[in-house]
Design an enzyme around this catalytic site. Sequence first.
Site, PDB file in Angstrom:
ATOM      1  N   HIS A 142       1.176  -1.587  -0.074  1.00 16.95           N
ATOM      2  CA  HIS A 142       0.132  -0.045   0.035  1.00 16.95           C
ATOM      3  C   HIS A 142       0.667   0.813   0.086  1.00 16.95           C
ATOM      4  CE1 HIS A 142      -3.699   3.089   0.717  1.00 16.95           C
ATOM      5  NE2 HIS A 142      -2.898   3.134   1.543  1.00 16.95           N
TER       6      HIS A 142
ATOM      7  N   HIS B  63       1.358   4.348  -2.730  1.00 16.54           N
ATOM      8  CA  HIS B  63       1.513   6.010  -2.341  1.00 16.54           C
ATOM      9  C   HIS B  63       2.612   6.462  -2.907  1.00 16.54           C
ATOM     10  CE1 HIS B  63      -0.643   7.202   0.401  1.00 16.54           C
ATOM     11  NE2 HIS B  63      -1.099   5.632   1.439  1.00 16.54           N
TER      12      HIS B  63
ATOM     13  N   GLU C 134      -5.939   9.266  -0.746  1.00 16.58           N
ATOM     14  CA  GLU C 134      -6.233   7.969  -0.254  1.00 16.58           C
ATOM     15  C   GLU C 134      -6.815   7.258  -1.530  1.00 16.58           C
ATOM     16  OE1 GLU C 134      -4.990   5.058   1.808  1.00 16.58           O
ATOM     17  OE2 GLU C 134      -4.149   6.736   2.649  1.00 16.58           O
TER      18      GLU C 134
ATOM     19  N   SER D  90      -3.818   0.450  -5.015  1.00 20.99           N
ATOM     20  CA  SER D  90      -3.980  -0.300  -4.022  1.00 20.99           C
ATOM     21  C   SER D  90      -4.443  -1.665  -3.468  1.00 20.99           C
ATOM     22  CB  SER D  90      -3.022  -0.287  -2.856  1.00 20.99           C
ATOM     23  OG  SER D  90      -3.127  -0.083  -1.572  1.00 20.99           O
TER      24      SER D  90
HETATM   25 FE   LIG Z   1      -2.375   5.122   2.412  1.00 22.23          FE
END
Ligand SMILES: [Fe+2]
Length: 250
Positions: free
Chosen positions: A127, A132, A173, A192
């Site tokens: 993730h 990111h 996010e 992700s």
């Molecule tokens: Fe995150």
Amino acid sequence: MAATAPVPTLSLAAPYLVQQDWSRYTADQHAVWAELVGRRMPQLEEHACQEYLDGFHNIGLRRDVIPDLATVNTLLAPRTGWNATAVSGYLPGPAFFEMIAARRFPTTITLRSRESLEYTPEPDIFHDVFGHVPMHAHPVFADFLQSYGQVCAGLTRKEDLDRMARLFWFTVEFGVIRQNGKIKLYGSGLISSHGESTYVLSGGPEIHDFDLDEVLNRDFNISEMQKVLYAVESFDQIYEATREARSRLG
Ligand SMILES: [Fe+2]
């Protein structure tokens, strides 16, 4: 350029900083990483924003092995001054904001097990790095994220921090962007997660135009698919929104 800036002092985050010993990942863990990347890439090559795909390439991520953060940072720092910095897990808000404001992204170094390929409640390196870090190679997104940390580091009222948490959720996010007339993914929770992305691309959530007031006041539920997402037209928009939020809160 930020790449030559001195290493910042991280007093609040210091207890959470760890080292990544890359040699300790097992062949099976590298195989899990390869499987995760292999599952996501066909969809992302078509539906991720170009900045994500460029970032993936530019920071040297590989499909077959877990990233070595030192190598990632060698390529990332000269671009934007960001650094993926190993931490032990979730950070309390003040420590998290301190790192973000210093262009240090708190990065967990554990990897989910083969039994939880699709979902893990705890952050992990898939993730954090796959989801990111590629966006941190983009100059405008890089400035936006630092600015976000700076704003939050200066807030104390819970209602203000809750509002800024919503801004993070609906951009970093679960953000989407319109490019060439299509909705493209950039939020790490989408990048992700195959399930979340497929839900979005199949028209599950309503897609609203990004509106700062609406985002700051829209509650989200981390344990279910998102009902509403916000599309930006450019990353300048979230940078400007963060500056605007600073003038309204605190
Ligand atoms: Fe995150």
